[in-house]
Design a protein around this motif. Structure first.
Motif, PDB file in Angstrom:
ATOM      1  N   GLN A   1      16.140 -14.496 -18.496  1.00 65.13           N
ATOM      2  CA  GLN A   1      16.257 -15.746 -18.060  1.00 65.13           C
ATOM      3  C   GLN A   1      16.540 -16.664 -19.095  1.00 65.13           C
ATOM      4  N   PHE A   2      15.912 -16.691 -20.146  1.00 66.49           N
ATOM      5  CA  PHE A   2      16.254 -17.468 -21.370  1.00 66.49           C
ATOM      6  C   PHE A   2      17.751 -17.483 -21.709  1.00 66.49           C
ATOM      7  N   LEU A   3      18.206 -16.294 -21.848  1.00 66.73           N
ATOM      8  CA  LEU A   3      19.618 -16.324 -22.256  1.00 66.73           C
ATOM      9  C   LEU A   3      20.585 -16.832 -20.982  1.00 66.73           C
ATOM     10  N   GLN A   4      20.115 -17.003 -20.056  1.00 64.37           N
ATOM     11  CA  GLN A   4      21.124 -17.847 -18.874  1.00 64.37           C
ATOM     12  C   GLN A   4      21.383 -19.369 -19.315  1.00 64.37           C
ATOM     13  N   GLY A   5      20.308 -19.734 -20.211  1.00 64.39           N
ATOM     14  CA  GLY A   5      20.307 -20.968 -20.568  1.00 64.39           C
ATOM     15  C   GLY A   5      19.867 -22.152 -19.682  1.00 64.39           C
ATOM     16  N   GLN A   6      20.259 -23.211 -19.867  1.00 64.60           N
ATOM     17  CA  GLN A   6      19.582 -24.374 -18.802  1.00 64.60           C
ATOM     18  C   GLN A   6      19.941 -24.136 -17.437  1.00 64.60           C
ATOM     19  N   GLU A   7      21.254 -24.016 -17.502  1.00 63.94           N
ATOM     20  CA  GLU A   7      21.843 -23.974 -16.041  1.00 63.94           C
ATOM     21  C   GLU A   7      21.293 -22.962 -15.292  1.00 63.94           C
ATOM     22  N   GLY A   8      20.849 -21.696 -15.836  1.00 63.59           N
ATOM     23  CA  GLY A   8      20.456 -20.747 -14.822  1.00 63.59           C
ATOM     24  C   GLY A   8      19.074 -20.902 -14.854  1.00 63.59           C
ATOM     25  N   GLN A   9      18.275 -21.847 -15.172  1.00 58.18           N
ATOM     26  CA  GLN A   9      16.874 -21.814 -15.116  1.00 58.18           C
ATOM     27  C   GLN A   9      16.233 -22.968 -14.219  1.00 58.18           C
ATOM     28  N   GLY A  10      17.215 -23.567 -13.404  1.00 55.88           N
ATOM     29  CA  GLY A  10      16.867 -24.812 -12.365  1.00 55.88           C
ATOM     30  C   GLY A  10      16.252 -25.714 -13.083  1.00 55.88           C
ATOM     31  N   ASN A  11      15.095 -26.234 -12.562  1.00 56.18           N
ATOM     32  CA  ASN A  11      14.433 -27.553 -13.329  1.00 56.18           C
ATOM     33  C   ASN A  11      13.176 -27.064 -14.383  1.00 56.18           C
ATOM     34  N   LEU A  12      13.296 -25.730 -14.795  1.00 51.12           N
ATOM     35  CA  LEU A  12      12.060 -25.246 -15.699  1.00 51.12           C
ATOM     36  C   LEU A  12      12.220 -26.022 -16.754  1.00 51.12           C
ATOM     37  N   LEU A  13      13.048 -26.304 -17.499  1.00 46.01           N
ATOM     38  CA  LEU A  13      13.246 -26.982 -18.713  1.00 46.01           C
ATOM     39  C   LEU A  13      12.544 -28.333 -18.599  1.00 46.01           C
ATOM     40  N   GLU A  14      12.840 -29.335 -17.541  1.00 45.02           N
ATOM     41  CA  GLU A  14      12.387 -30.504 -17.339  1.00 45.02           C
ATOM     42  C   GLU A  14      10.946 -30.574 -16.953  1.00 45.02           C
TER      43      GLU A  14
ATOM     44  N   GLU B   1       0.841  -1.394   0.082  1.00 47.42           N
ATOM     45  CA  GLU B   1      -0.026  -0.128   0.159  1.00 47.42           C
ATOM     46  C   GLU B   1       0.899   1.268  -0.129  1.00 47.42           C
ATOM     47  N   ASP B   2       2.162   1.117   0.541  1.00 48.67           N
ATOM     48  CA  ASP B   2       3.073   2.371   0.332  1.00 48.67           C
ATOM     49  C   ASP B   2       3.949   2.439  -0.947  1.00 48.67           C
ATOM     50  N   GLY B   3       3.462   1.646  -2.050  1.00 46.84           N
ATOM     51  CA  GLY B   3       4.036   1.672  -3.084  1.00 46.84           C
ATOM     52  C   GLY B   3       5.358   0.910  -3.098  1.00 46.84           C
ATOM     53  N   THR B   4       5.841   0.361  -2.194  1.00 49.49           N
ATOM     54  CA  THR B   4       6.978  -0.464  -2.291  1.00 49.49           C
ATOM     55  C   THR B   4       6.543  -1.859  -2.635  1.00 49.49           C
ATOM     56  N   THR B   5       7.686  -2.754  -3.137  1.00 46.38           N
ATOM     57  CA  THR B   5       7.309  -4.162  -3.661  1.00 46.38           C
ATOM     58  C   THR B   5       8.153  -5.259  -3.138  1.00 46.38           C
ATOM     59  N   PHE B   6       7.436  -6.221  -3.388  1.00 54.35           N
ATOM     60  CA  PHE B   6       8.194  -7.366  -2.985  1.00 54.35           C
ATOM     61  C   PHE B   6       8.346  -8.488  -4.058  1.00 54.35           C
ATOM     62  N   THR B   7       9.670  -8.764  -4.642  1.00 48.18           N
ATOM     63  CA  THR B   7       9.787  -9.605  -5.871  1.00 48.18           C
ATOM     64  C   THR B   7      10.015 -10.868  -5.350  1.00 48.18           C
ATOM     65  N   VAL B   8       9.306 -12.046  -5.730  1.00 44.19           N
ATOM     66  CA  VAL B   8       9.609 -13.185  -5.461  1.00 44.19           C
ATOM     67  C   VAL B   8      10.964 -13.731  -6.363  1.00 44.19           C
ATOM     68  N   PRO B   9      12.008 -14.263  -5.626  1.00 46.83           N
ATOM     69  CA  PRO B   9      12.987 -14.814  -6.373  1.00 46.83           C
ATOM     70  C   PRO B   9      12.800 -15.259  -7.605  1.00 46.83           C
ATOM     71  N   LYS B  10      13.301 -14.989  -8.702  1.00 44.93           N
ATOM     72  CA  LYS B  10      13.071 -15.251 -10.107  1.00 44.93           C
ATOM     73  C   LYS B  10      12.991 -16.883 -10.068  1.00 44.93           C
ATOM     74  N   GLU B  11      14.188 -17.383  -9.685  1.00 48.33           N
ATOM     75  CA  GLU B  11      14.220 -19.069  -9.709  1.00 48.33           C
ATOM     76  C   GLU B  11      13.101 -19.480  -9.112  1.00 48.33           C
ATOM     77  N   ASP B  12      12.371 -18.854  -8.211  1.00 47.39           N
ATOM     78  CA  ASP B  12      11.111 -19.616  -7.518  1.00 47.39           C
ATOM     79  C   ASP B  12       9.698 -19.126  -8.312  1.00 47.39           C
ATOM     80  N   SER B  13       9.970 -18.515  -9.207  1.00 45.31           N
ATOM     81  CA  SER B  13       8.972 -17.605 -10.018  1.00 45.31           C
ATOM     82  C   SER B  13       8.272 -18.038 -11.453  1.00 45.31           C
TER      83      SER B  13
END
Length: 263
Positions: free
Chosen positions: A131-144, A80-92
């Motif tokens: 995220q795509f440019l990080q390749g498979q190693e930077g995407q955790g188990n997203l590809l699987e 409500e104050d305009g600040t944000t919480f970003t879910v860690p990308k690898e968990d998102s």
């Protein structure tokens, strides 16, 4: 003695009342972390999405959906104050698969959210370029995970962002004819869509409160939104300008928040 006993009873009553108030106040303290749930409810226009039910589009084509999956990513919550919480990308990175719907909803549970009053939710549809440019190693188990449900291309690298399949009929195609709509990166265009939705009521994240944000997703918009897809002109929509139009013009109009439960 009676007066003294009466005074003791009154004092105890006041103490109990103060303790109760203190407990009530502490239960609502905006400290610590909690969990927030995003519940995605797929519809087709004003109707609940039901596999193999007939829906008539603005161009007169009657479609029956039997597959509906899309990727939700990069969730950000605005306080409500305009600040944000970003879910860690690898968990998102989440797959909203209609086959997984329980009581119409597919639920994303987000843990470790800082306690606060939240007024907006933003998220992506698809996998962003970084995220795509990080390749498979930077995407955790997203590809699987994507491969397991057919959300990768067989003829090119990358992910399918939206996958909708079924059959249609029209004045030309009088028998049920198979169609496929698959969106994702086309050439150098990533076709990643960014969505922001306002909450009609604040989501009150607390250690003892798990808000449920009910997001309606109108899948008719994918093929019958600002850009109308005519399957009589081609039943496989998988690349080029049609996919670009779907992701740029149609997908952003799919989502709105119906209500928020603070339970």
């Amino acid at each position: 003695m009676k007066l003294q006993l009466k005074n003791i009873i009154v004092a105890l009553t006041i103490a109990i009342g103060l303790t109760a108030c203190s407990n009530d106040d502490s239960s609502g303290e905006v400290t610590g972390n909690g969990t927030l749930e995003l519940k995605f409810d797929n519809t087709y226009g004003d109707a609940d999405l039901i596999f193999n039910a007939p829906y008539t589009n603005s161009n007169g084509e009657v479609v029956k959906i039997n597959k509906a999956i899309y990727i939700i990513s990069n969730v950000v919550l605005t306080k409500e104050d305009g600040t944000t919480f970003t879910v860690p990308k690898e968990d998102s990175y989440f797959f909203i698969n209609e086959e997984d719907a329980i009581s119409s909803y597919v639920t994303i549970s987000i843990p470790d959210v800082p306690a606060a009053n939240y007024t907006k939710v933003s998220f992506g549809v698809g996998v962003d370029e970084a995220q795509f440019l990080q390749g498979q190693e930077g995407q955790g188990n997203l590809l699987e995970r994507a491969q397991a449900i057919g959300m990768t291309w067989s003829w090119a690298a990358g992910y399918k962002f939206v996958r909708m399949e079924g059959t249609y009929t029209s004045s030309i195609a009088t028998d049920d004819t198979v169609f496929m709509v698959h969106t994702g990166k086309t050439g150098e265009i990533y076709n990643y869509a960014q969505i922001e939705v306002d909450l009609p009521d604040q989501a009150l994240v607390r250690a003892n409160i798990t808000p449920q944000v009910h997001i309606m997703a109108d899948l008719q918009q994918i093929i019958d939104g600002t850009t109308v897809i005519n399957f009589d002109e081609g039943t496989s929509v998988m690349g080029g300008s049609k996919v670009q139009s779907i992701m740029a013009n149609n997908v952003p109009g799919m989502f709105h928040v119906d209500h928020v439960h603070n339970d």
